[in-house]
Motif scaffolding. Structure first.
Motif, PDB file in Angstrom:
ATOM      1  N   MET A  43       3.122  60.862  49.522  1.00  0.00           N
ATOM      2  CA  MET A  43       2.078  61.873  49.761  1.00  0.00           C
ATOM      3  C   MET A  43       0.710  61.298  49.406  1.00  0.00           C
ATOM      4  O   MET A  43       0.528  60.696  48.358  1.00  0.00           O
ATOM      5  CB  MET A  43       2.347  63.117  48.911  1.00  0.00           C
ATOM      6  N   LYS A  44      -0.257  61.477  50.285  1.00  0.00           N
ATOM      7  CA  LYS A  44      -1.594  60.948  50.029  1.00  0.00           C
ATOM      8  C   LYS A  44      -2.333  61.788  48.997  1.00  0.00           C
ATOM      9  O   LYS A  44      -2.203  63.008  48.972  1.00  0.00           O
ATOM     10  CB  LYS A  44      -2.409  60.897  51.317  1.00  0.00           C
ATOM     11  N   LYS A  45      -3.095  61.116  48.154  1.00  0.00           N
ATOM     12  CA  LYS A  45      -3.965  61.784  47.192  1.00  0.00           C
ATOM     13  C   LYS A  45      -5.407  61.660  47.680  1.00  0.00           C
ATOM     14  O   LYS A  45      -5.693  60.968  48.666  1.00  0.00           O
ATOM     15  CB  LYS A  45      -3.817  61.148  45.811  1.00  0.00           C
ATOM     16  N   SER A  46      -6.313  62.330  46.972  1.00  0.00           N
ATOM     17  CA  SER A  46      -7.722  62.206  47.355  1.00  0.00           C
ATOM     18  C   SER A  46      -8.577  61.975  46.121  1.00  0.00           C
ATOM     19  O   SER A  46      -8.229  62.397  45.022  1.00  0.00           O
ATOM     20  CB  SER A  46      -8.212  63.461  48.075  1.00  0.00           C
ATOM     21  N   PHE A  47      -9.689  61.285  46.339  1.00  0.00           N
ATOM     22  CA  PHE A  47     -10.669  61.013  45.282  1.00  0.00           C
ATOM     23  C   PHE A  47     -12.045  61.076  45.913  1.00  0.00           C
ATOM     24  O   PHE A  47     -12.307  60.398  46.914  1.00  0.00           O
ATOM     25  CB  PHE A  47     -10.425  59.628  44.677  1.00  0.00           C
ATOM     26  N   MET A  48     -12.949  61.924  45.365  1.00  0.00           N
ATOM     27  CA  MET A  48     -14.275  62.128  45.936  1.00  0.00           C
ATOM     28  C   MET A  48     -14.184  62.598  47.391  1.00  0.00           C
ATOM     29  O   MET A  48     -15.021  62.272  48.228  1.00  0.00           O
ATOM     30  CB  MET A  48     -15.107  60.832  45.883  1.00  0.00           C
ATOM     31  N   GLY A  49     -13.104  63.315  47.688  1.00  0.00           N
ATOM     32  CA  GLY A  49     -12.956  63.835  49.039  1.00  0.00           C
ATOM     33  C   GLY A  49     -12.385  62.838  50.029  1.00  0.00           C
ATOM     34  O   GLY A  49     -12.258  63.131  51.210  1.00  0.00           O
ATOM     35  N   VAL A  50     -12.039  61.606  49.545  1.00  0.00           N
ATOM     36  CA  VAL A  50     -11.506  60.573  50.426  1.00  0.00           C
ATOM     37  C   VAL A  50     -10.012  60.435  50.161  1.00  0.00           C
ATOM     38  O   VAL A  50      -9.591  60.258  49.011  1.00  0.00           O
ATOM     39  CB  VAL A  50     -12.211  59.222  50.177  1.00  0.00           C
ATOM     40  N   PHE A  97      -6.356  58.644  50.039  1.00  0.00           N
ATOM     41  CA  PHE A  97      -5.867  57.278  49.904  1.00  0.00           C
ATOM     42  C   PHE A  97      -4.394  57.291  49.530  1.00  0.00           C
ATOM     43  O   PHE A  97      -3.837  58.308  49.123  1.00  0.00           O
ATOM     44  CB  PHE A  97      -6.679  56.496  48.873  1.00  0.00           C
ATOM     45  N   GLU A  98      -3.761  56.153  49.688  1.00  0.00           N
ATOM     46  CA  GLU A  98      -2.343  56.023  49.431  1.00  0.00           C
ATOM     47  C   GLU A  98      -2.066  56.027  47.929  1.00  0.00           C
ATOM     48  O   GLU A  98      -2.956  55.747  47.127  1.00  0.00           O
ATOM     49  CB  GLU A  98      -1.828  54.716  50.057  1.00  0.00           C
ATOM     50  N   PRO A  99      -0.818  56.332  47.534  1.00  0.00           N
ATOM     51  CA  PRO A  99      -0.461  56.356  46.112  1.00  0.00           C
ATOM     52  C   PRO A  99      -0.783  55.062  45.385  1.00  0.00           C
ATOM     53  O   PRO A  99      -1.105  55.077  44.198  1.00  0.00           O
ATOM     54  CB  PRO A  99       1.049  56.616  46.153  1.00  0.00           C
ATOM     55  N   GLY A 100      -0.732  53.911  46.086  1.00  0.00           N
ATOM     56  CA  GLY A 100      -1.037  52.636  45.441  1.00  0.00           C
ATOM     57  C   GLY A 100      -2.464  52.571  44.941  1.00  0.00           C
ATOM     58  O   GLY A 100      -2.754  52.000  43.880  1.00  0.00           O
ATOM     59  N   LEU A 101      -3.384  53.163  45.692  1.00  0.00           N
ATOM     60  CA  LEU A 101      -4.791  53.167  45.278  1.00  0.00           C
ATOM     61  C   LEU A 101      -5.001  54.088  44.096  1.00  0.00           C
ATOM     62  O   LEU A 101      -5.826  53.825  43.216  1.00  0.00           O
ATOM     63  CB  LEU A 101      -5.665  53.601  46.463  1.00  0.00           C
TER      64      LEU A 101
END
Length: 402
Positions: free
Chosen positions: A1-8, A10-14
């Motif tokens: 499942m993708k997460k988000s940071f600052m509205g962007v 990204f993949e779980p690895g990031l």
């Protein structure tokens, strides 16, 4: 499942990389700020800035010069240094329970976010020039609000001077900036005692500027005596023209040629001797004259005179540093606030421009933060210093020298 940071998204690895970076930042600033609080404010700052502004104020381009020099951007580290500096500056002399209360306060957190963003918007004149590593352990005082703003004003003035060498009193403006930036650079590296002679020099240049800025018809005399000093420093012989002027000096009671070499130009200032009865060829004489001519600035001049005298022990004595580094932060900041702030306003007035830096009201910021700092300075005591360093051992000079 993708997460988000600052509205962007990204993949779980990031996400793991972000968490790893946060853990590193917590360790780097351990003992200076609560880790969870630092990361919370940092993420709020980055979210409020947005990706566009982060890319505007931090250059992520991959350039060959960076590959060769190893010089690159470190936005999260820079932002965290700002947060730590601002938070610690606001926390001086506060009891621990009040600091913890602030850290939990929604209003205080937003204030910290807003002030951090202020500093990011000034970074092209500020932290872009700062060292990544300190020469001596201690507080990062240059990231405290007022020193940061003073450095920013000095950088901006330097740019203005380099772009226009036809400015009246150019040498005096240059002298203020040269000494001011040098003192702030020593503050940055925790070479605290050695900053005082440079503050003393900045004050001297500033006081000369206050006299000659609106009396530019006498500036040629100042330049003449400045060149006498240059000639004397080269050959250790007083120029003949200087000797003739010395014999005709207004104050015959003053016998020291060195004093006349530095201040003989005051003989040509109209009304100078109507006010100055003692020690005309000295900073004391200049301050006496300015107090009489500038009634609105008497308190400021008295404060500068007091701090100027305190520089003597560091300039000519054997004192290198005090037990409480925060005292140096107070004194150096106060001296340079009066000098750099007012010189910036004089230069902006001469250039006919607003006293803004890239649209940011730097004078408002400096006045606001000076008021906070000065109240702390007025409340200082041995007991307050001891309590401060008991709860902040990372900034204690005694702990660093054990």
């Amino acid at each position: 499942m993708k997460k988000s940071f600052m509205g962007v998204s990204f993949e779980p690895g990031l996400k793991a990389i972000v968490e790893q970076n946060n853990d590193i930042l917590k360790r780097m600033f351990k003992g200076m700020i609560k880790g969870w609080f630092l990361i919370d404010i940092k993420e709020r700052v980055m979210k409020e800035l947005g990706v566009g502004n982060i890319l505007k104020y931090y250059d992520f381009q991959w350039l060959h010069e960076r590959l060769v020099t190893g010089i690159g951007e470190a936005p999260e580290y820079d932002i965290c240094r700002m947060i730590v500096g601002i938070h610690r500056a606001h926390s001086i002399f506060l009891p621990n329970d009040k600091i913890r209360e602030n850290e939990k306060s929604r209003i205080y957190r937003q204030r910290l976010v807003s002030e951090t963003i202020e500093k990011i918007k000034l970074r092209f004149y500020g932290s872009v020039f700062f060292r990544k590593n300190l020469l001596f352990c201690g507080e990062e005082f240059l990231y405290y609000p007022l020193p940061y703003e003073l450095f920013t004003m000095s950088s901006k003035m330097s740019q203005m001077l380099m772009a226009d060498n036809g400015i009246r009193c150019w040498q005096l403006y240059y002298g203020v900036i040269y000494n001011g930036l040098s003192a702030l650079s020593l503050l940055e590296s925790n070479l605290l005692g050695t900053a005082y002679p440079l503050c003393r020099g900045a004050i001297e240049m500033y006081l000369r500027l206050l006299i000659l800025n609106d009396r530019t018809e006498f500036y040629d005399w100042y330049e003449k005596f400045r060149m006498f000093e240059v000639q004397y420093s080269c050959c250790q012989v007083y120029p003949e023209e200087f000797n003739v002027l010395f014999e005709k000096r207004n104050c015959q009671d003053s016998k020291a040629k060195a004093d006349y070499l530095h201040f003989g130009w005051v003989d040509f200032i109209d009304g100078y001797y109507n006010t100055v009865k003692k020690f005309p060829y000295s900073i004391h004489g200049i301050i006496t004259f300015l107090k009489d001519k500038s009634k609105d600035e008497v308190l400021e001049l008295e404060q500068l005179e007091k701090l100027y005298k305190s520089c003597h022990a560091y300039t000519h004595g054997s004192i290198q540093t005090a037990v409480y580094p925060i005292l140096h932060y107070f004194e150096i900041s106060i001296m340079l606030y009066y000098v750099i702030r007012n010189t910036f306003l004089l230069l902006c007035k001469e250039k006919g421009i607003e006293s803004l830096i890239d649209g940011n009201d730097i004078i408002y910021m400096a006045d606001r933060d000076f008021e906070i700092l000065y109240e702390q300075y007025e409340n200082r005591s041995t007991e307050m210093f001891e309590r401060h360093y008991a709860s902040n051992p990372s900034g204690n000079y005694k702990s660093m020298t054990k």
